[in-house]
Design a protein around this motif. Structure first.
Motif, short mmCIF file in Angstrom:
data_model
loop_
_atom_site.label_atom_id
_atom_site.label_comp_id
_atom_site.label_asym_id
_atom_site.label_seq_id
_atom_site.Cartn_x
_atom_site.Cartn_y
_atom_site.Cartn_z
N ARG A 325 29.39 22.15 5.12
CA ARG A 325 29.63 23.60 5.94
C ARG A 325 29.41 24.03 7.26
O ARG A 325 27.47 24.07 7.10
N SER A 338 33.88 29.87 8.16
CA SER A 338 33.14 29.42 8.05
C SER A 338 33.36 28.43 8.39
O SER A 338 35.05 27.68 8.89
N VAL A 340 33.69 22.98 9.03
CA VAL A 340 33.26 22.04 8.68
C VAL A 340 33.18 21.10 9.09
O VAL A 340 33.05 20.95 11.08
N LEU A 358 36.74 26.11 1.05
CA LEU A 358 36.26 27.69 1.98
C LEU A 358 37.50 28.76 1.83
O LEU A 358 36.86 29.85 1.87
#
Length: 401
Positions: A325, A338, A340, A358
Motif C-alpha cells: 500500500r 490509497s 499500490v 482498498l
C-alpha cells in the motif's frame, strides 16, 4: 517531548501531573479511576536509570533488558498504551487481576485500580525482570503485588480464577490456560498478533470462546517461551525484510529481491485513504498471500521502498513479485487517495487484487471499530471460517460490519 509542556521542568510530581493531563487530552485516559492511578504511581521509580523526561513521555518506551544483538527483550511500555489497555480492561475495586509480562509499573497501576481488597499477580518468564519488578514495587510501596517467575503459556493457577487477565507482551496465540483461569464474566486484554499485525483486543467470553469488545493499535516486544511466535523472515537486502507467520505464503528471497530491482509500478484506487489502523487490519485478513514488508529509513530515503514500510505495511507476495500500500494527495477523495506499489512480473495481477480490497474497504467498512474478532478454541474445523487464521490453540475469525 510529547507529554510535557515545559521540558525544562525537573520535578517528577509536575511531570506526572502533565502526563495525566496529556493522557486525557489524547483520549487515552477516559475514566477518573485510571487517571487517579496514573497520578498516584511514581513512574520514574520504575525507571531509575532513565531521564525523567523519558520516563514521563507519553509515547516512548523505556528499555529494561536487551539481548546480545541489542534488541529489546523487555521494556516499560509507553504510558499512552498502558492507559489505553487499562481503559479496555475496565478494572473495578476488589478484582483479582493477572498481568502477563512484568515490569512493575503497570502492576502498580492495577493495584491502585483494584484497591486494598483486590489482588494483583504479575508473571514473567525472565527472573531478572521479575527480580527488578519486585525491587521497584517494594521501593514504590506496592509490596502487596505478587510476583511470579513462570512461562505464562501454562498460566498461573495459584490465584485463579481471575476477573481480568492483562497481557503486556505481543502474543501469537491464546493458550488454554488463559481461558481456564479466566472468571466466567472475566475479560482478557491481549496484544494479539495476526499475520504480523498486532492489536490490543479486549475479549469477553462467548460460549466456549471469546469475542472482542474493543481493539486498539499496539506494539509490544514478543512473548518468549512456549508461546513464542514461529515467524519466517526473509532479508531481501540490507534494510528490507519480508516476514509472515503463514506457512502458505512463499518467501523466495532471491526472486523477491530481484523484483525490487524491476521498475516500480504505481496503481491508484480512486478510494479515500484514512484510518490506517483499521485499513491495515482489513488488508491483513483479506490479502490472499499476506506478509509484512519492513524497510529502513535509509532504504526509504533512497526511493527504493515507499515510506509506508517504515513501521511495516501489509504486502501481497507471490514467488517473484510483491505489492504493498501507498498513498498520494488527492482532494477529490477527501485529502488522500490509497494506491499500490508493485514490483516484478506479476505486478499488475497483485495490484488488481490489492486495489479491489482498498476500494471495498473504503466503500463498506471505512470507520472505527468495524471489525468483530473472535477466538474459537480447540482443534481446527474442517472448513475455516472466512477471514480466519489458524493458531496452535484455536482459530481467530474476524468479521466486518
Amino acid at each position: 517531548m510529547t507529554a510535557i509542556e515545559d521540558s525544562t521542568v525537573r520535578d517528577p510530581d509536575a511531570l506526572r501531573a502533565d502526563m495525566v493531563r496529556a493522557l486525557y487530552d489524547q483520549d487515552a485516559v477516559k475514566s477518573e479511576s485510571v487517571a487517579a492511578a496514573f497520578a498516584a504511581v511514581p513512574r520514574h521509580r520504575f525507571a531509575p536509570d532513565a531521564p525523567l523526561e523519558l520516563a514521563y513521555d507519553l509515547h516512548r518506551t523505556v528499555p529494561v533488558k536487551k539481548d546480545e544483538h541489542g534488541l529489546d527483550l523487555s521494556v516499560m511500555s509507553a504510558a499512552h498504551l498502558q492507559a489505553v489497555m487499562l481503559e479496555q480492561a475496565e478494572i473495578k475495586p476488589g478484582m483479582k487481576v493477572l498481568e502477563i509480562g512484568s515490569g512493575g509499573y503497570n502492576a502498580a497501576l492495577i493495584q491502585e485500580l483494584v484497591g486494598s481488597d483486590g489482588v494483583v499477580t504479575t508473571v514473567d518468564i525472565d527472573r531478572d525482570i521479575v527480580d527488578r519488578a519486585r525491587l521497584c514495587l517494594d521501593d514504590a510501596g506496592y509490596d502487596q503485588v505478587k510476583t511470579v517467575v513462570a512461562d505464562a503459556e501454562a498460566g498461573v493457577p495459584d490465584g485463579a480464577l481471575y476477573d481480568r487477565i492483562i497481557v503486556t507482551v505481543a502474543a501469537w496465540d491464546i493458550p488454554p490456560s488463559w481461558l481456564s483461569e479466566l472468571a466466567e464474566k472475566g475479560r482478557l486484554v491481549v496484544p494479539l498478533t495476526v499475520r504480523g499485525t498486532t492489536r490490543s483486543i479486549a475479549f469477553d467470553r462467548e460460549g466456549e470462546g471469546l469475542v472482542s469488545r474493543s481493539y486498539r493499535l499496539a506494539r509490544f516486544v514478543p512473548m518468549q517461551g512456549e508461546g513464542a511466535a514461529k515467524e519466517r523472515k526473509a532479508l531481501l537486502r540490507e534494510g528490507v525484510v519480508v516476514q509472515t507467520d503463514d506457512e502458505r505464503v512463499p518467501l523466495n528471497t532471491k526472486a523477491l529481491n530481484h523484483a525490487l530491482d524491476t521498475p516500480r509500478r504505481e496503481f491508484w484506487s480512486g478510494a479515500a485513504y484514512d484510518l490506517p489502523d483499521e485499513l491495515e487490519l482489513y488488508l491483513t485478513l483479506h490479502l490472499s498471500s499476506a506478509a509484512r514488508l519492513h524497510a529502513s529509513e535509509a532504504v526509504v530515503d533512497s526511493g527504493l521502498v515507499d515510506a509506508s514500510a517504515l513501521l511495516g505495511v501489509p504486502a501481497l507476495v507471490s514467488e517473484d513479485s510483491i505489492a504493498y500500500r501507498t498513498r498520494r494527495e488527492n482532494e477529490d477523495t477527501g485529502g488522500f487517495e490509497s494506491g499500490v506499489v508493485a514490483h516484478g512480473p506479476q505486478a499488475e495481477a497483485l495490484a488488481d487484487e490489492y486495489l479491489s480490497l482498498l476500494r471495498r474497504w473504503a466503500q463498506d467498512h471505512r470507520r472505527q471499530g468495524a471489525a468483530t474478532i473472535r477466538f474459537l478454541p480447540g482443534p481446527a474445523p474442517s472448513t475455516l471460517p472466512e477471514n480466519s487464521v489458524l493458531k496452535r490453540h484455536g482459530v481467530v475469525a474476524v468479521s466486518w460490519r
